[in-house]
Scaffold this motif. Structure first.
Motif, short mmCIF file in Angstrom:
data_model
loop_
_atom_site.label_atom_id
_atom_site.label_comp_id
_atom_site.label_asym_id
_atom_site.label_seq_id
_atom_site.Cartn_x
_atom_site.Cartn_y
_atom_site.Cartn_z
N ILE A 165 75.06 -9.80 -21.99
CA ILE A 165 75.21 -9.80 -20.54
C ILE A 165 75.84 -8.48 -20.09
CG2 ILE A 165 76.36 -10.99 -18.63
CD1 ILE A 165 76.16 -13.54 -20.47
N GLU A 166 75.25 -7.92 -19.02
CA GLU A 166 75.69 -6.65 -18.43
C GLU A 166 75.40 -5.44 -19.32
OE1 GLU A 166 76.45 -6.71 -15.35
OE2 GLU A 166 76.67 -8.88 -15.24
N GLN A 167 74.67 -5.67 -20.45
CA GLN A 167 74.31 -4.52 -21.29
C GLN A 167 72.84 -4.19 -21.13
OE1 GLN A 167 75.83 -4.60 -25.41
NE2 GLN A 167 77.01 -6.40 -24.81
N VAL A 183 52.77 -2.54 -12.33
CA VAL A 183 53.50 -3.76 -12.71
C VAL A 183 53.11 -4.92 -11.81
CG1 VAL A 183 55.80 -4.83 -12.77
CG2 VAL A 183 55.45 -2.55 -13.76
N SER A 184 52.94 -4.65 -10.53
CA SER A 184 52.64 -5.75 -9.60
C SER A 184 51.23 -6.30 -9.81
CB SER A 184 52.83 -5.30 -8.16
OG SER A 184 51.87 -4.31 -7.84
N LYS A 185 50.42 -5.58 -10.61
CA LYS A 185 49.05 -6.06 -10.87
C LYS A 185 48.83 -6.34 -12.36
CE LYS A 185 46.97 -3.85 -6.92
NZ LYS A 185 46.40 -2.62 -6.38
N LEU A 186 49.90 -6.35 -13.12
CA LEU A 186 49.78 -6.49 -14.58
C LEU A 186 49.15 -7.84 -14.96
CD1 LEU A 186 50.57 -4.53 -16.79
CD2 LEU A 186 52.81 -5.64 -16.90
N PRO A 187 48.04 -7.80 -15.70
CA PRO A 187 47.38 -9.07 -16.06
C PRO A 187 48.19 -9.87 -17.08
CG PRO A 187 45.88 -7.20 -16.30
CD PRO A 187 47.26 -6.64 -16.13
N GLN A 188 47.99 -11.19 -17.04
CA GLN A 188 48.58 -12.11 -18.01
C GLN A 188 48.21 -11.65 -19.43
OE1 GLN A 188 46.95 -16.02 -17.58
NE2 GLN A 188 48.32 -16.97 -19.07
N GLU A 189 49.20 -11.70 -20.34
CA GLU A 189 49.04 -11.35 -21.75
C GLU A 189 49.09 -9.85 -22.03
OE1 GLU A 189 49.37 -13.41 -24.32
OE2 GLU A 189 49.71 -14.92 -22.79
N SER A 190 49.31 -9.02 -21.02
CA SER A 190 49.51 -7.59 -21.28
C SER A 190 50.73 -7.43 -22.18
CB SER A 190 49.74 -6.83 -19.97
OG SER A 190 48.58 -6.90 -19.17
N SER A 191 50.66 -6.46 -23.10
CA SER A 191 51.78 -6.23 -24.01
C SER A 191 52.68 -5.14 -23.41
CB SER A 191 51.27 -5.83 -25.39
OG SER A 191 50.13 -4.99 -25.29
N VAL A 192 53.98 -5.38 -23.44
CA VAL A 192 54.92 -4.49 -22.75
C VAL A 192 56.20 -4.27 -23.56
CG1 VAL A 192 54.15 -5.07 -20.41
CG2 VAL A 192 55.90 -6.48 -21.50
N ILE A 193 56.83 -3.14 -23.33
CA ILE A 193 58.18 -2.86 -23.83
C ILE A 193 59.04 -2.55 -22.62
CG2 ILE A 193 59.61 -1.39 -25.30
CD1 ILE A 193 57.08 -0.87 -27.00
N ILE A 194 60.02 -3.43 -22.39
CA ILE A 194 60.81 -3.35 -21.17
C ILE A 194 62.27 -3.05 -21.50
CG2 ILE A 194 61.80 -4.77 -19.30
CD1 ILE A 194 59.04 -6.15 -19.13
N THR A 195 62.85 -2.11 -20.77
CA THR A 195 64.26 -1.80 -20.93
C THR A 195 64.97 -2.03 -19.60
OG1 THR A 195 63.79 -0.15 -22.63
CG2 THR A 195 65.92 0.02 -21.50
N GLY A 196 66.14 -2.66 -19.68
CA GLY A 196 66.91 -2.91 -18.47
C GLY A 196 68.17 -3.70 -18.80
N ALA A 197 68.98 -3.93 -17.77
CA ALA A 197 70.25 -4.62 -17.96
C ALA A 197 70.06 -6.12 -17.88
CB ALA A 197 71.25 -4.16 -16.91
N VAL A 198 70.80 -6.85 -18.75
CA VAL A 198 70.76 -8.32 -18.76
C VAL A 198 71.71 -8.86 -17.71
CG1 VAL A 198 71.20 -10.38 -20.14
CG2 VAL A 198 70.19 -8.35 -21.22
N ARG A 199 71.23 -9.80 -16.91
CA ARG A 199 72.08 -10.47 -15.93
C ARG A 199 72.06 -11.97 -16.19
NH1 ARG A 199 69.36 -6.87 -12.19
NH2 ARG A 199 67.72 -8.43 -11.90
N GLY A 208 66.55 -19.47 -20.92
CA GLY A 208 66.65 -19.56 -19.46
C GLY A 208 68.06 -19.28 -18.97
N GLY A 209 68.16 -18.91 -17.68
CA GLY A 209 69.47 -18.61 -17.12
C GLY A 209 69.86 -17.15 -17.27
N PHE A 210 68.97 -16.35 -17.86
CA PHE A 210 69.21 -14.91 -18.01
C PHE A 210 67.98 -14.15 -17.55
CE2 PHE A 210 71.52 -17.20 -21.28
CZ PHE A 210 72.81 -16.74 -21.10
N GLU A 211 68.19 -12.93 -17.02
CA GLU A 211 67.05 -12.11 -16.67
C GLU A 211 67.36 -10.65 -16.94
OE1 GLU A 211 66.40 -13.06 -12.56
OE2 GLU A 211 67.77 -11.49 -11.87
#
Length: 447
Positions: free
Chosen positions: A14-16, A62-78, A88-91
RNA sequence: UCCUUGCUAGCUCAAUUGGCAGAGCGAGCGGCUGUUAACCGCUAGGUUCUAGGUUCAAGUCCUAGGCAAGGAGCCA
C-alpha cells in the motif's frame, strides 16, 4: 524502479509503486478515467488510468484496449473498498503502461454466460474466465493437500503403469492400443493391483495419476480420463481404511478453506457447508442405506421419481439412491458392506455372511455422491483363486497377483478417490468437466 | 444402445394459433472523473443445423438425417 509483484501480494505494498504483468480481463471507459480489471494468474486487480496522468495518445489507446490484451502496468497501490478483484479492495493508479500486445477484437469469450458446447470448443480460452481459474486453483490445492497428508503420514508415492496387459475387472471399458509384438496393451483404469504388490515392500503407498475408462457414460459425474488417487495399506482392515479416508478428506477440505477462500467466495460457494467437514464421518451399512431408500420410495408420490427410487436388495445404488442417502447427512457418509455380487472379485467377504463384502463407498453431501470407493482385499490365496475362477477371469494374467498371497500375505485395504469429483463438490460445480483443464468425455477430445 | 430436451446475429436468448426476423452482450462511432458483467445515444451484423414435404404463407407443422446436452444402461 518499481518492484514487480503478483496480485496476491498486493496488500503488502500500500502506497508503494509496483509493476503488474498480466492481461486485461475487463475495461470500463468512463471518459476521463478508465478502469482496467487486470488478471495476472495469481489474482485480479483493478487499475485506474486518469486522463491527466498519461500522454494523450497513450490514454487514448488505454481507453480502447481490447479484452485479453497483455500489459505491464506500473503505478502506486491504493486501498479502496470500491475496487473489485481477487482479493479486491486494492487498486493500482496507472502511471506507466506497456501494451505488450493489443488482443484481436474478435475474442469469442464474453463475460456473460456461454453454452456448454461453445465453452468446451473454446476451452483453451474459457480457462481464462474467473470461474474456471478459481475452480482449477482449488483443484491444485486439493491435489497438493492430498499428497501433503499422505506424505506426512508415512505413505510412499509410487508410479503405477499406464500401459497394462489386461483388465483388472473385465475388458469392456478399456482403451486399447497395439503394443509391438506383444499384442494389445490397455490404458490403465486403476493402479490398485500394482499397489498391492508395492505395499509388501513399502507398507503404505499411493499412486496419483490419470486413469482411463472407455465407458459410454454421459453424466455430470463421468469423464473418460480423470485423475485418481489410490492409497493402499498393509495390515489395515475396513475400519482402519475408513479412518484414513476421513482424516485425509478432512485435511483436504480444511486446507482448501485456509488457502483458497477468495476463490471459493468468487464461485459463490456456501462456505458453512464446508466448514462442517471434519472427521468422524457417519458410517452406515448397505442394509441401513437400503432401509432409508425404501422409506423414501414409499413416501414418494411422483410416479416418475418413484420409478427411479425403486430398489431391491442386492443391486448397486444408482445416482438417485445416493442422493437420498447423502441428503440425510451434512458430512460425507460411509456406506459399507455392499453385496459381493455387484463388487469386484478381490474384495474380502464379510465373516459368516459371504453375500456381502468388506467394501466401502464414501458419498459426498448435497447430492454429489460417490467420491471414494475402496475395500479390504482378500488375503487368503485359496479364496482369491476361487473368486478369479468364479468370475471366469484369465488365471494366467493373475499369476503374479496370486503370488502376493503366497509370500507373507496380510490383511490389507485401499481406496480410490476421484480428483474431479472431490473438486466439483468442494467448488459446488454442476459438472466434473469444469474440474479439469482439458476434459475428455465420450463426445470430445478437442482441444 | 435407449429415453428426453435443444439447434434463430460472433455469444446468450425472444418471436402468441402458421402471418413483416427481434433484444441484450460483443464490435464500430459519440458522451460521461468511481465503474463493479457500468450506463446513455447512434450504426453495422441473419442460408433460422441440413435435405425433402404440406401450405396462399413455415423459425413455427410433417418425414429423414446431423450435432449437442443430461438421464438410463454401464461404471474405481
Amino acid at each position: 524502479m518499481a518492484e514487480y509483484i503478483s496480485v496476491t501480494q498486493i496488500s503488502n505494498y500500500i502506497e508503494q509503486e509496483v509493476t503488474i504483468k498480466g492481461w486485461v480481463y475487463n475495461r470500463t471507459d468512463k471518459g476521463k478515467l478508465v478502469f482496467l480489471l487486470v488478471r495476472d494468474g495469481s489474482g485480479f486487480v483493478q487499475c485506474v488510468a486518469f486522463k491527466g496522468d498519461l500522454e494523450p495518445e497513450v490514454f487514448d489507446r488505454v481507453s480502447k484496449l481490447p479484452q485479453e490484451s497483455s500489459v505491464i502496468i506500473t503505478g502506486a497501490v491504493r486501498e479502496d473498498k470500491r475496487a473489485p478483484g481477487i482479493p479486491g479492495g486494492f487498486e493500482v493508479g496507472v502511471k506507466q503502461i506497456e501494451i505488450v500486445q493489443e488482443a484481436g477484437l474478435d475474442y469469442p469469450m464474453s463475460l456473460k454466460d456461454h453454452g456448454v458446447d461453445f465453452a468446451l470448443d473454446n476451452r483453451h480460452l474459457w480457462l481464462r474466465m474467473q470461474s474456471q481459474w478459481a475452480i482449477l486453483r482449488v483443484r491444485a490445492t486439493v491435489m497438493a493437500a492430498t499428497r501433503e497428508w499422505l506424505d506426512l503420514n508415512g505413505f510412499v508415492e509410487m508410479s503405477t503403469p499406464i500401459l497394462t496387459p489386461a483388465a483388472a475387472e473385465g475388458t469392456t471399458t478399456l482403451f486399447e492400443t497395439e503394443y509391438f509384438d506383444e499384442g494389445k496393451a490397455y490404458l490403465a483404469q486403476t493402479g490398485q493391483l500394482y499397489n498391492e504388490a508395492n505395499i509388501f515392500s513399502f507398507g503404505k503407498v499411493y499412486c496419483f495419476g490419470p486413469t482411463f475408462r472407455a465407458e459410454k457414460s454421459k453424466t455430470r459425474r463421468h469423464l473418460t480420463e480423470f485423475w485418481m488417487l489410490e492409497p493402499e495399506i498393509a495390515f489395515c482392515d475396513l475400519d482402519g481404511l475408513m479412518e484414513i479416508e476421513e482424516q485425509m478428506l478432512t485435511h483436504i477440505v480444511q486446507r482448501v478453506l485456509r488457502d483458497r477462500m477468495p476463490e471459493l467466495k468468487s464461485l459463490g460457494r456456501d462456505i458453512s457447508k464446508l466448514e462442517n467437514i471434519k472427521a468422524p464421518f457417519p458410517r452406515i451399512s448397505y442394509d441401513d442405506a437400503a432401509k432409508i431408500i425404501q422409506e423414501f420410495y414409499e413416501k414418494e408420490t411422483d410416479p416418475e421419481k418413484k420409478k427411479l427410487l425403486k430398489f431391491d436388495w442386492g443391486i448397486d445404488f444408482g445416482a438417485p439412491h445416493e442422493t437420498v442417502i447423502t441428503q440425510q447427512f451434512d458430512k460425507p457418509v460411509f456406506v459399507y458392506g455392499y453385496p459381493t455380487a455387484v463388487k469386484a472379485f478381490y474384495m474380502e467377504p464379510w465373516p459368516n455372511r459371504p453375500e456381502v463384502c468388506k467394501s466401502v463407498d464414501l458419498l459426498a453431501p448435497e447430492g454429489y455422491g460417490e467420491i471414494c470407493g475402496g475395500s479390504e482385499r482378500i488375503s487368503d490365496p485359496d479364496a482369491l483363486l476361487q473368486r478369479i475362477r468364479d468370475q471366469k477371469l484369465p488365471e494366467e494374467a493373475f499369476k503374479w497377483y496370486l503370488d502376493l498371497r503366497k509370500y507373507g500375505s496380510v490383511p490389507h485395504s485401499g481406496f480410490g478417490m476421484g480428483t474431479e469429483r472431490v473438486t466439483s463438490w468442494i467448488c459446488g460445480n454442476e459438472h466434473v468437466r469444469e474440474a479439469i483443464a482439458f476434459p475428455r468425455t465420450i463426445k470430445r477430445v478437442y482441444p
